[in-house]
Every structure is written in structure tokens, then in C-alpha cells.
Scaffold this motif. Structure first.
Motif, PDB file in Angstrom:
ATOM      1  N   GLY A  16       0.796  -1.217   0.000  1.00  0.00           N
ATOM      2  CA  GLY A  16       0.000   0.000   0.000  1.00  0.00           C
ATOM      3  C   GLY A  16       0.825   1.260   0.000  1.00  0.00           C
ATOM      4  O   GLY A  16       2.039   1.252  -0.145  1.00  0.00           O
ATOM      5  N   LYS A  17       0.092   2.372   0.178  1.00  0.00           N
ATOM      6  CA  LYS A  17       0.723   3.697   0.178  1.00  0.00           C
ATOM      7  C   LYS A  17       0.320   4.448   1.436  1.00  0.00           C
ATOM      8  O   LYS A  17      -0.687   4.135   2.069  1.00  0.00           O
ATOM      9  N   GLY A  18       1.113   5.425   1.796  1.00  0.00           N
ATOM     10  CA  GLY A  18       0.780   6.310   2.900  1.00  0.00           C
ATOM     11  C   GLY A  18       0.594   5.592   4.225  1.00  0.00           C
ATOM     12  O   GLY A  18       1.377   4.712   4.591  1.00  0.00           O
ATOM     13  N   PHE A  19      -0.482   5.966   4.934  1.00  0.00           N
ATOM     14  CA  PHE A  19      -0.736   5.423   6.261  1.00  0.00           C
ATOM     15  C   PHE A  19      -1.000   3.920   6.216  1.00  0.00           C
ATOM     16  O   PHE A  19      -0.609   3.184   7.125  1.00  0.00           O
ATOM     17  N   THR A  20      -1.645   3.459   5.139  1.00  0.00           N
ATOM     18  CA  THR A  20      -1.900   2.021   4.984  1.00  0.00           C
ATOM     19  C   THR A  20      -0.591   1.253   4.957  1.00  0.00           C
ATOM     20  O   THR A  20      -0.471   0.192   5.568  1.00  0.00           O
ATOM     21  N   ARG A  21       0.384   1.802   4.278  1.00  0.00           N
ATOM     22  CA  ARG A  21       1.697   1.142   4.210  1.00  0.00           C
ATOM     23  C   ARG A  21       2.339   1.072   5.605  1.00  0.00           C
ATOM     24  O   ARG A  21       2.948   0.066   5.969  1.00  0.00           O
ATOM     25  N   ILE A  22       2.200   2.131   6.378  1.00  0.00           N
ATOM     26  CA  ILE A  22       2.757   2.146   7.733  1.00  0.00           C
ATOM     27  C   ILE A  22       2.080   1.077   8.587  1.00  0.00           C
ATOM     28  O   ILE A  22       2.744   0.316   9.300  1.00  0.00           O
ATOM     29  N   LEU A  23       0.755   1.004   8.503  1.00  0.00           N
ATOM     30  CA  LEU A  23       0.024  -0.018   9.263  1.00  0.00           C
ATOM     31  C   LEU A  23       0.418  -1.423   8.820  1.00  0.00           C
ATOM     32  O   LEU A  23       0.619  -2.305   9.659  1.00  0.00           O
ATOM     33  N   ASN A  24       0.531  -1.631   7.514  1.00  0.00           N
ATOM     34  CA  ASN A  24       0.938  -2.942   7.004  1.00  0.00           C
ATOM     35  C   ASN A  24       2.346  -3.285   7.462  1.00  0.00           C
ATOM     36  O   ASN A  24       2.615  -4.425   7.858  1.00  0.00           O
ATOM     37  N   SER A  25       3.245  -2.309   7.435  1.00  0.00           N
ATOM     38  CA  SER A  25       4.622  -2.551   7.875  1.00  0.00           C
ATOM     39  C   SER A  25       4.655  -2.943   9.342  1.00  0.00           C
ATOM     40  O   SER A  25       5.384  -3.859   9.735  1.00  0.00           O
ATOM     41  N   ALA A  26       3.862  -2.265  10.151  1.00  0.00           N
ATOM     42  CA  ALA A  26       3.806  -2.596  11.576  1.00  0.00           C
ATOM     43  C   ALA A  26       3.268  -4.011  11.774  1.00  0.00           C
ATOM     44  O   ALA A  26       3.787  -4.781  12.579  1.00  0.00           O
ATOM     45  N   ARG A  27       2.236  -4.365  11.003  1.00  0.00           N
ATOM     46  CA  ARG A  27       1.660  -5.714  11.106  1.00  0.00           C
ATOM     47  C   ARG A  27       2.682  -6.764  10.679  1.00  0.00           C
ATOM     48  O   ARG A  27       2.847  -7.789  11.345  1.00  0.00           O
ATOM     49  N   TYR A  28       3.391  -6.512   9.586  1.00  0.00           N
ATOM     50  CA  TYR A  28       4.415  -7.464   9.122  1.00  0.00           C
ATOM     51  C   TYR A  28       5.522  -7.607  10.164  1.00  0.00           C
ATOM     52  O   TYR A  28       6.029  -8.703  10.397  1.00  0.00           O
TER      53      TYR A  28
END
Length: 129
Positions: A16-28
Motif C-alpha cells: 500500500g501507500k501512505g498510512f496504509t503502508r505504515i500499518l501494514n509494515s507494523a503488522r508485518y
């Protein structure tokens, strides 16, 4: 070389991009920590070591900078162990065949962890002794 319509692109795998990417990175990242804790005895041992050393560092009569070093050194060792485990998993994923380069890669990861443990010993020894 043309990519097949069904073949994922590197961009599509980024999460994803933006905040979604940050959330995905944290989940990963949380998934990686969970996998390491469940599958790697050395990681669990280092977590235990951190659970002992970090409270001692918070309690010790040292300066803020020294306290930061006493906390950072064991945390660094956790990060090194995550990378060491990742190297071992990648090598095993590529091939379980015994190969000198595979052994070298795994040994280097192990050596990195050894250096991390030496860093802990030196930092704690110099500051507390």
C-alpha cells in the motif's frame, strides 16, 4: 522481458501507500517478531535476557546516556538475531543441500550475533564495573 498479467510486481507486494503502508509494515513486523519468538530458541533466550537486563538498567545508578547504552545493547542483540534467523531461513529456503557458501552465510550470521553479545558484555562491564 514482459511481465505476465498474473505475475505480481514488486510495487504490488509493498503493502500500500501512505498510512496504509505504515500499518501494514507494523503488522508485518509483529508477524516477524511472533515467528521469531515461536520458532527460534535463541530469540526467546535473548528476549529473556532483555527482560532481565532492561529493568536492571532502569534501576541502576547511572547517567541517562549510560542507561540508554545499557538498554540499547541488548535490544541491538535482538535485532541481530532477527537478521541471523532471516539469513538462516533464506539459505534453507534456497536449498537444504550442504554447500560451503551456505555454511559461510550461516556462520557469518552467527558471528554477527557473537559480536552483539560481546557489545553487551563490554558496555555493561565498562559502565557498571
Amino acid at each position: 522481458m514482459t511481465r505476465s498479467i498474473h505475475e505480481p510486481s514488486a510495487h504490488g507486494l509493498k503493502g500500500g501507500k501512505g498510512f496504509t503502508r505504515i500499518l501494514n509494515s507494523a503488522r508485518y513486523s509483529m508477524q516477524g517478531l511472533k515467528a521469531a519468538f515461536l520458532n527460534e530458541a535463541a530469540f526467546r533466550q535473548l528476549v529473556l535476557m532483555n527482560l532481565i537486563l532492561i529493568p536492571i538498567a532502569c534501576w541502576a545508578d547511572v547517567s541517562r546516556a549510560e542507561r540508554a547504552i545499557l538498554i540499547a545493547a541488548p535490544l541491538l542483540s535482538l535485532a541481530i538475531e532477527l537478521l541471523n534467523s532471516a539469513i538462516e531461513n533464506i539459505v534453507d529456503r534456497v536449498s537444504m543441500e550442504l554447500h560451503p557458501l551456505s555454511k559461510q552465510a550461516k556462520d557469518m550470521g552467527s558471528a554477527a550475533q557473537f559480536v552483539g553479545l560481546v557489545i553487551i558484555t563490554v558496555c555493561w562491564g565498562v559502565i557498571l564495573l
